[in-house]
Design an enzyme around this catalytic site. Structure first.
Site, PDB file in Angstrom:
ATOM      1  N   ARG B 231       0.868  -1.390  -0.054  1.00 29.97           N
ATOM      2  CA  ARG B 231       0.097   0.041   0.076  1.00 29.97           C
ATOM      3  C   ARG B 231       0.872   1.326  -0.144  1.00 29.97           C
ATOM      4  NH1 ARG B 231      -3.569  -2.681  -1.444  1.00 29.97           N
ATOM      5  NH2 ARG B 231      -5.565  -3.057  -0.532  1.00 29.97           N
ATOM      6  N   GLU B 260      -3.954   7.250  -4.809  1.00 32.54           N
ATOM      7  CA  GLU B 260      -4.042   6.544  -6.228  1.00 32.54           C
ATOM      8  C   GLU B 260      -5.250   7.070  -6.737  1.00 32.54           C
ATOM      9  OE1 GLU B 260      -3.666   2.487  -5.827  1.00 32.54           O
ATOM     10  OE2 GLU B 260      -2.160   2.433  -4.718  1.00 32.54           O
ATOM     11  N   HIS B 279      -1.126  -0.011  -9.912  1.00 34.59           N
ATOM     12  CA  HIS B 279      -1.741  -1.084  -9.027  1.00 34.59           C
ATOM     13  C   HIS B 279      -2.134  -2.097  -9.888  1.00 34.59           C
ATOM     14  CE1 HIS B 279      -3.837  -1.156  -4.822  1.00 34.59           C
ATOM     15  NE2 HIS B 279      -3.724  -2.593  -5.340  1.00 34.59           N
TER      16      HIS B 279
END
Lengths: 325, 325
Positions: B231, B260, B279
């Protein structure tokens, strides 16, 4: 007993392990081909430390005492001129030194495309966060052309990460320790379509020159990636350029090209589906001292009258060893 | 027996395996958080197919029949709001689905820097064939922060290619099946200097937030590379930006960022020693059907009254399993 004369072609590069060699031989240093030719009379051993340099051929007529030439490279194609091949001079190479680094290079190239890092770079220069597809290794298949020590080390590494890996060699055979199956080079076009990754590490010989040509490229999967770390002339480069431009294959990782250096005008530079590196796939943190230690050990064997390691079969063009060796 | 109501947050994406689910449950589709809130009354099961979306919290007061929430992701940090954590609602995740792809992603990032592909790309855009240094994996060491199924799969892959790999977990321990040693997270700064590659796959919890900070960065080798696929908030991003700009570490591969999408204005985009991906480290050719099949199997267990797989410990913030599990 007099020490033998050892002439080292340095190419103006520092010679790792030089002091050790001076204890064993009467060392002459030659910076370039001209100096090499001048140093050859009386020279018994030539050590081509700058293994990208040519030059032995032009001084060949003055090589009046030459018995052994060592090339600290894997491929000896540029060295084996006809007079040397026909002579009694022994040729040795650096078999084994580059195996692990080159296997890693092949895997790096495969993962670069599997994870679509070219797209990541293209997006990054636009400051663009945007999803795209990526692939994975499980269930993919590689064909490694070249079943010598580099090819075998590459096969073992690719299999260790889950890639089914076959080989392409002079003759077809099953039951190999490192490869799933070994196909014959003559069947390259017939089998190419079964693979996701095609890795070239074959020695450059009359048999292998241009082996990756339009016919093989047409048979490859459009999703396939080529990794060439053997020699540029294994590939018919215009055929490869056309296939890459047309999207007939997905990409190429080229550590070797025709010619080297690759000219600034080559269309390969500008292709996003191509990654070019300057003939360094065998490099590592340790390859220079390893090359030096390997030659020194062979020189000690020579002085002892013992057999040399890694003697090149000058007709085949590489070190011939039993399968699995 | 009446079928339970299953509400799927689709995010307007196609739901793989939807027809199978309709046979097992009374399915409601919700495109976004607003539709999810409207569909919650009477809903027994929520399936957050669009697992990047939030939205359950805003409809929480109307979740009058909710028993189970499935998030087909590895990290549940964005889902575990206080009311859900305090409730009797069971939360499951997609433990295992992303392991192999993420392990490959970590290796791809490591090899990208080991083989100095950033330099290759920088030279290629200049049509420049020029030698530069590269490294190799043999003898290098990795530290994987996160000892769950992703971290373990990563460790096994890195060890398979010759990287000595230790772990960083909640508590220090030796004799682990997958890691050489496991250090305690509290010792991160004390041990960081021993590694060439630092991979973050820890779940984001109060304990791990900001674990990669200026102190750890200062302890890292200047040759070290960070791979973050956990993360963004595991990293104090301004500290990382400063370290990368100053050359205090060699590079970073970032699949996750804060926030993000990474804003267009982030200085990370322009750094040559950074590779950014959106991601996708868990993506593969098979992750969507695998996610669907995993949920369907758990739904069948639910209908049978059998225990569910991959139940998240809502206090810890991840699926707690025995070491090696």
């Amino acid at each position: 007993m007099a020490k033998p004369v050892l002439t080292i072609l340095t190419g103006n590069r520092d010679v790792t392990g030089l002091e050790n060699l001076r204890e064993l031989a009467d060392v002459r240093l030659a910076a370039d081909a001209g100096e090499l030719a001048a140093a050859l009379p009386g020279t018994e051993i030539v050590y081509l430390w700058n293994y990208f340099a040519d030059g032995l051929q032009q001084g060949w007529e003055s090589a009046d005492a030459l018995k052994w030439v060592h090339l600290p490279a894997a491929g000896v194609d540029r060295l084996l001129f006809p007079e040397l091949a026909a002579s009694d001079v022994t040729v040795t190479n650096a078999r084994g030194i580059f195996d692990a680094a080159m296997a890693e290079y092949a895997l790096a190239g495969i993962l670069y495309f599997a994870k679509n890092f070219p797209q990541a770079r293209a997006n990054q220069v636009q400051n663009l966060w945007k999803h795209y597809g990526v692939s994975n290794l499980a269930g993919t298949r590689a064909l490694v052309a070249g079943t010598g020590s580099i090819g075998r080390t590459t096969a073992r590494l690719l299999r260790a990460v889950g890639i089914e890996t076959d080989g392409l060699g002079r003759t077809a055979r099953d039951g190999d320790a490192d490869f799933g199956a070994i196909h014959a080079s003559g069947d390259f076009a017939a089998v190419a379509g079964n693979y996701d990754w095609i890795v070239l590490v074959a020695p450059l010989t009359d048999d292998t020159r241009g082996m990756l040509n339009a016919k093989v490229l047409a048979a490859m999967r459009t999703s396939a990636v080529l990794v060439n770390m053997g020699r540029g002339d294994l590939v018919v480069q215009p055929d490869l350029e056309a296939a890459l431009a047309a999207g007939d294959i997905a990409g190429a990782v080229l550590d070797v090209t025709t010619p080297e250096p690759l000219p600034e005008s080559s269309p390969l530079w500008g292709m996003q589906n191509v990654l070019i590196t300057p003939h360094l796939s065998g490099d590592s943190r340790s390859h220079l001292p390893a090359m030096a230690a390997q030659f020194e050990a062979n020189l000690r064997a020579y002085l002892d009258g013992a057999p040399l390691e890694n003697v090149v079969d000058k007709q085949l063009g590489f070190v011939a060893v039993p399968a699995g060796g």
